[in-house]
Design a protein around this motif. Structure first.
Motif, PDB file in Angstrom:
ATOM      1  N   HIS A  11      43.648  13.522   9.910  1.00 46.22           N
ATOM      2  CA  HIS A  11      44.261  14.647  10.223  1.00 46.22           C
ATOM      3  C   HIS A  11      45.201  15.020   8.879  1.00 46.22           C
ATOM      4  O   HIS A  11      45.393  16.440   8.478  1.00 46.22           O
ATOM      5  CB  HIS A  11      45.292  14.691  11.192  1.00 46.22           C
ATOM      6  N   ARG A  12      45.981  14.076   8.063  1.00 43.85           N
ATOM      7  CA  ARG A  12      46.673  14.512   7.156  1.00 43.85           C
ATOM      8  C   ARG A  12      46.015  14.438   5.779  1.00 43.85           C
ATOM      9  O   ARG A  12      46.475  14.179   4.781  1.00 43.85           O
ATOM     10  CB  ARG A  12      47.934  13.339   7.132  1.00 43.85           C
ATOM     11  N   SER A  13      44.562  14.254   5.688  1.00 44.39           N
ATOM     12  CA  SER A  13      43.898  14.179   4.505  1.00 44.39           C
ATOM     13  C   SER A  13      44.268  15.255   3.722  1.00 44.39           C
ATOM     14  O   SER A  13      44.189  16.600   4.099  1.00 44.39           O
ATOM     15  CB  SER A  13      42.500  14.016   4.625  1.00 44.39           C
ATOM     16  N   ILE A  14      44.424  15.525   2.180  1.00 45.34           N
ATOM     17  CA  ILE A  14      44.634  16.620   1.466  1.00 45.34           C
ATOM     18  C   ILE A  14      43.299  16.875   0.838  1.00 45.34           C
ATOM     19  O   ILE A  14      43.390  18.022  -0.049  1.00 45.34           O
ATOM     20  CB  ILE A  14      45.819  16.310   0.446  1.00 45.34           C
ATOM     21  N   VAL A  15      42.529  16.299   0.864  1.00 47.39           N
ATOM     22  CA  VAL A  15      41.094  16.616   0.199  1.00 47.39           C
ATOM     23  C   VAL A  15      40.224  16.877   1.278  1.00 47.39           C
ATOM     24  O   VAL A  15      39.934  16.028   2.114  1.00 47.39           O
ATOM     25  CB  VAL A  15      40.377  15.242  -0.699  1.00 47.39           C
ATOM     26  N   HIS A  16      39.427  18.069   1.035  1.00 43.20           N
ATOM     27  CA  HIS A  16      38.440  18.362   2.167  1.00 43.20           C
ATOM     28  C   HIS A  16      37.230  18.799   1.368  1.00 43.20           C
ATOM     29  O   HIS A  16      37.299  19.857   0.275  1.00 43.20           O
ATOM     30  CB  HIS A  16      39.003  19.541   2.675  1.00 43.20           C
ATOM     31  N   SER A  61      49.909  -0.138   8.902  1.00 43.80           N
ATOM     32  CA  SER A  61      50.963   0.755   9.626  1.00 43.80           C
ATOM     33  C   SER A  61      52.114   0.319   9.272  1.00 43.80           C
ATOM     34  O   SER A  61      52.651  -1.001   9.096  1.00 43.80           O
ATOM     35  CB  SER A  61      50.809   0.534  11.110  1.00 43.80           C
ATOM     36  N   THR A  62      53.178   1.189   9.188  1.00 43.33           N
ATOM     37  CA  THR A  62      54.417   0.810   8.668  1.00 43.33           C
ATOM     38  C   THR A  62      55.377   0.625   9.751  1.00 43.33           C
ATOM     39  O   THR A  62      56.512  -0.173   9.342  1.00 43.33           O
ATOM     40  CB  THR A  62      55.108   2.364   7.900  1.00 43.33           C
ATOM     41  N   GLY A  77      49.795  10.565   3.483  1.00 41.72           N
ATOM     42  CA  GLY A  77      50.878  10.844   4.403  1.00 41.72           C
ATOM     43  C   GLY A  77      50.582  10.135   5.477  1.00 41.72           C
ATOM     44  O   GLY A  77      51.410  10.129   6.412  1.00 41.72           O
ATOM     45  N   GLY A  78      49.853   9.099   5.454  1.00 37.89           N
ATOM     46  CA  GLY A  78      49.743   8.143   6.673  1.00 37.89           C
ATOM     47  C   GLY A  78      48.876   8.769   7.711  1.00 37.89           C
ATOM     48  O   GLY A  78      48.670   9.925   7.776  1.00 37.89           O
ATOM     49  N   LEU A  79      48.606   7.829   8.578  1.00 37.94           N
ATOM     50  CA  LEU A  79      47.832   8.223   9.932  1.00 37.94           C
ATOM     51  C   LEU A  79      48.796   8.977  10.922  1.00 37.94           C
ATOM     52  O   LEU A  79      50.125   8.572  10.786  1.00 37.94           O
ATOM     53  CB  LEU A  79      47.009   7.161  10.610  1.00 37.94           C
ATOM     54  N   THR A  80      48.427   9.838  11.588  1.00 34.01           N
ATOM     55  CA  THR A  80      49.406  10.275  12.697  1.00 34.01           C
ATOM     56  C   THR A  80      49.488   9.276  13.816  1.00 34.01           C
ATOM     57  O   THR A  80      48.751   8.495  13.886  1.00 34.01           O
ATOM     58  CB  THR A  80      48.780  11.663  13.354  1.00 34.01           C
ATOM     59  N   THR A 132      48.720   4.812  -0.924  1.00 38.09           N
ATOM     60  CA  THR A 132      47.312   4.574  -0.504  1.00 38.09           C
ATOM     61  C   THR A 132      46.309   4.012  -1.472  1.00 38.09           C
ATOM     62  O   THR A 132      45.525   3.122  -1.134  1.00 38.09           O
ATOM     63  CB  THR A 132      46.652   5.850   0.302  1.00 38.09           C
ATOM     64  N   GLU A 133      46.358   4.463  -2.593  1.00 37.60           N
ATOM     65  CA  GLU A 133      45.496   3.585  -3.747  1.00 37.60           C
ATOM     66  C   GLU A 133      46.140   2.046  -4.118  1.00 37.60           C
ATOM     67  O   GLU A 133      45.441   1.387  -4.905  1.00 37.60           O
ATOM     68  CB  GLU A 133      45.634   4.348  -5.032  1.00 37.60           C
ATOM     69  N   SER A 134      47.309   1.669  -3.493  1.00 44.21           N
ATOM     70  CA  SER A 134      47.513   0.326  -3.834  1.00 44.21           C
ATOM     71  C   SER A 134      47.245  -0.522  -2.658  1.00 44.21           C
ATOM     72  O   SER A 134      47.275  -1.804  -2.875  1.00 44.21           O
ATOM     73  CB  SER A 134      49.132   0.107  -4.213  1.00 44.21           C
ATOM     74  N   ALA A 135      47.416  -0.013  -1.373  1.00 47.91           N
ATOM     75  CA  ALA A 135      47.362  -0.615  -0.073  1.00 47.91           C
ATOM     76  C   ALA A 135      45.919  -1.482   0.216  1.00 47.91           C
ATOM     77  O   ALA A 135      46.189  -2.816   0.203  1.00 47.91           O
ATOM     78  CB  ALA A 135      47.364   0.286   0.823  1.00 47.91           C
ATOM     79  N   ALA A 136      44.937  -1.054  -0.238  1.00 49.04           N
ATOM     80  CA  ALA A 136      43.534  -1.761   0.136  1.00 49.04           C
ATOM     81  C   ALA A 136      43.473  -2.727  -0.891  1.00 49.04           C
ATOM     82  O   ALA A 136      43.279  -3.985  -0.605  1.00 49.04           O
ATOM     83  CB  ALA A 136      42.478  -0.800  -0.032  1.00 49.04           C
ATOM     84  N   LEU A 137      44.000  -2.577  -2.172  1.00 44.66           N
ATOM     85  CA  LEU A 137      43.801  -3.656  -3.130  1.00 44.66           C
ATOM     86  C   LEU A 137      44.601  -4.799  -2.861  1.00 44.66           C
ATOM     87  O   LEU A 137      44.170  -5.954  -3.007  1.00 44.66           O
ATOM     88  CB  LEU A 137      44.209  -3.012  -4.670  1.00 44.66           C
TER      89      LEU A 137
END
Length: 248
Positions: free
Chosen positions: A112-117, A176-177, A203-206, A230-235
């Protein structure tokens, strides 16, 4: 290690092979390799081949396959990454580095909060681009198996697909925060357990998305007291998994 190249051709010890155009360009134009230089080839079927360049011309480059080495550098962990897509440079970085860290399958998803479409055509081109990045990361890191990158889909479609193919040997984590548990709260999973990691967008998941994912059996997970991009979390998560349960 000799320069490594992913080659989809049949590779047979004792036979010569004409290098595909992209490999030929990289080997002779970029790396400036010459006749007599050695290279390593792998074709995603396991192991790797030591070869020697025997001929270079304007029209083709050939190499003689000298040896086969049944060597693998895969992690003992089976890690799937479900990554909400982000801007190009960040997504490229995530794919490159998670492949180096040992991820086995990547599912790009929209939320929902993805900025890339991406349109269908752009999504196809982006998938091809991501797959090339994964191949390059395997060439660099020594992996002989290229992780699969699935076509872009929505998070809900991925979740429905996951439920249809759900197995008992699956452990899903959702960053999740609001989560209270960290990876140290969990014991090493049994061999062949599929570890699925879900990372949201910038922006995180809703709240609705998180609740829906939790209903599928995923466990909320937090990495310390700090909030990562988000670019650090998975790594960071995959590196921690490898340190706790993998081959670090």
């Amino acid at each position: 290690m000799y320069p490594r190249f992913y080659c989809t051709e049949d590779i047979i010890v004792g036979h010569s092979i004409e290098l595909p155009a992209d490999i030929e360009h990289h080997a002779t134009r970029v790396l400036r390799l010459r006749s007599g230089d050695r290279i390593t080839l792998f074709n995603n079927k396991g192991g790797e081949f030591l070869a020697q360049i025997t001929h270079i011309s304007k029209s083709k480059t050939t190499a003689l396959i000298n040896e086969y080495h049944a060597i693998e550098r895969e992690s003992p962990l089976i890690i799937e990454l479900v990554q909400a897509i982000c801007i190009n440079e960040k997504m490229d970085w995530i794919i490159q580095k998670t492949v180096e860290l040992g991820v086995t399958h990547i599912f790009p998803v929209t939320t929902h909060r993805s900025i890339v479409h991406l349109t269908n055509e752009r999504a196809i081109k982006r998938l091809q681009h991501w797959q090339k990045i994964a191949i390059s990361a395997c060439e660099q890191s020594g992996r002989n198996h290229v992780p699969q990158i699935s076509p872009l889909m929505s998070l809900s479609d991925w979740s429905n697909q996951k439920n249809m193919n759900k197995t008992s040997q699956n452990l899903g984590f959702m960053l999740s925060t609001t989560a209270e548990k960290s990876l140290t709260h969990f014991q090493k999973p049994p061999l062949n357990t599929v570890l699925t990691l879900l990372v949201g967008p910038e922006g995180g998941l809703t709240q609705e998305e998180e609740i829906a994912i939790l209903h599928t059996g995923f466990i909320p997970l937090r990495l310390g007291k700090r909030i990562l991009r988000t670019e650090s979390a998975a790594l960071a998560t995959i590196a921690a998994m490898q340190a706790l349960w993998g081959d670090y």
